[in-house]
Design a protein around this motif. Structure first.
Motif: not given
Length: 150
Positions: A16-20, A24-26
């Motif tokens: 799966q690809g996606g955001f770390t 997301l916190l940034i």
């Protein structure tokens, strides 16, 4: 994420690809900073626009007020000078003894929530010049007044 070798040195991504989580916190932090700046600015804008709307509502009666004063016509109510007694953000009153047109902010707008019992008063002096000033028991600060009222 793993890479599998297939055929002639081609690699295919699997997994799966996606955001770390840090990405997301940034993004959340950036949105929070923008909101902290934008919300107070928007509230100031709303206050200024309501005060400007009130002033434009009562300035429309100045010419008719002067005309009625010179001709001896009635000046007892806002309708006598072509204004409606109620407005989106408050009520308008006319006082022919002190030559004033007053806008009283009611409970429906941002001005009355921030500055309850505040008014905007147009006063006519003996020479016929009009001046604008905030009034009431909780005066609107100069930051929110149109240039004409400062």
């Amino acid at each position: 994420m793993t890479m599998k070798k297939q055929g002639m040195q081609k690699y295919i991504k699997t997994g799966q690809g996606g955001f770390t989580l840090i990405e997301l916190l940034i993004v959340v932090a950036i949105i929070g900073i923008l909101a902290a700046i934008a919300i107070p600015r928007y509230q100031d804008y709303v206050l200024r626009s309501e005060v400007s709307s009130a002033l434009s509502s009562i300035r429309g009666g100045q010419t008719t007020f002067d005309s009625n004063l010179y001709t001896g016509d009635s000046l007892g109510s806002p309708e006598d000078i072509g204004l409606s007694a109620s407005n989106t953000y408050g009520t308008i009153s006319v006082d022919d003894t002190s030559d004033t047109i007053t806008f009283t902010f009611d409970q429906s707008g941002a001005v009355s929530r921030e500055y309850p019992d505040s008014t905007l008063v147009l006063s006519r002096d003996a020479s016929g010049a009009w001046t604008c000033a905030p009034g009431g028991s909780n005066t609107i600060p100069d930051d929110y007044l149109p240039q004409y009222c400062k």
